[in-house]
Design an enzyme around this catalytic site. Structure first.
Site, short mmCIF file in Angstrom:
data_model
loop_
_atom_site.label_atom_id
_atom_site.label_comp_id
_atom_site.label_asym_id
_atom_site.label_seq_id
_atom_site.Cartn_x
_atom_site.Cartn_y
_atom_site.Cartn_z
N HIS A 111 0.84 -1.20 0.00
CA HIS A 111 0.00 0.00 0.00
C HIS A 111 0.87 1.26 0.00
O HIS A 111 0.59 2.21 -0.72
CB HIS A 111 -0.94 0.01 1.21
CG HIS A 111 -2.20 -0.74 1.00
ND1 HIS A 111 -2.26 -2.12 1.01
CD2 HIS A 111 -3.46 -0.31 0.77
CE1 HIS A 111 -3.51 -2.50 0.80
NE2 HIS A 111 -4.27 -1.42 0.65
N HIS A 150 1.18 -3.75 9.51
CA HIS A 150 2.54 -3.37 9.13
C HIS A 150 3.28 -2.73 10.29
O HIS A 150 2.68 -2.13 11.19
CB HIS A 150 2.54 -2.36 7.97
CG HIS A 150 2.29 -2.99 6.65
ND1 HIS A 150 3.19 -3.83 6.03
CD2 HIS A 150 1.23 -2.92 5.82
CE1 HIS A 150 2.69 -4.24 4.88
NE2 HIS A 150 1.48 -3.70 4.73
#
Length: 175
Positions: A111, A150
């Protein structure tokens, strides 16, 4: 302590620091919405719209962006599947992510890489969009940490990857 352990230690501390704020339901909801901006559909829709309706640079923006994403995606997948870093939600027993990750590994953040590819290409063709596009890219990256999928260094690596690949693509496209 070797460098990798120092980074891992930093990441764990930074990750848990960020999650000191996630007890607020609104932040998790907001992070989900921001993260969705980086899913890819918006990039394609904006690229196609600019190619159709913005005569001067729209088509060039779309073609350079497609080249950048064509270079970024295989490299991102190669890195992710070579490094095979567990996601925080899989590593820490006392933590559940706010979303289901799209794949198994966390490094680098796809992303973040895509958001920085888009921000770099967009700001190249539309310099007035520089601050907004990079601000959104940073928010997309941070949202991934806040959602628990993350570590901060995954985001930093994705940002470096995306910016670098977009710069290469813009230079190749200019040839």
């Amino acid at each position: 302590m070797n460098t990798l352990r120092k980074i891992t230690s930093y990441d764990a501390v930074a990750f848990y620091w960020c999650h000191g704020f996630t007890h607020m339901p609104r932040l998790a909801t907001c992070s989900r919405m921001i993260s969705r901006l980086g899913d890819g559909g918006l990039y394609l829709a904006l690229g196609l719209s600019l190619a159709m309706f913005e005569v001067r640079d729209g088509e060039h923006f779309l073609l350079a962006g497609l080249l950048a994403f064509a270079l970024e995606l295989p490299l991102y997948l190669l890195l992710k599947n070579t490094i095979k870093r567990d996601r925080p939600c899989d590593r820490f027993d006392n933590f559940d992510a706010f979303i289901v990750p799209s794949d198994k590994f966390s490094f680098p953040s796809g992303h973040a890489a895509a958001a920085f590819v888009f921000a770099t290409v967009l700001s190249h063709f539309y310099p007035s969009m520089l601050e907004l596009s990079y601000s959104i890219a940073v928010l997309i990256g941070l949202s991934r940490v806040m959602l628990g999928v993350h570590y901060p260094t995954d985001i930093a690596a994705g940002a470096i990857l995306g910016t670098s690949i977009a710069t290469v693509a813009l230079n190749v496209y200019a040839l």
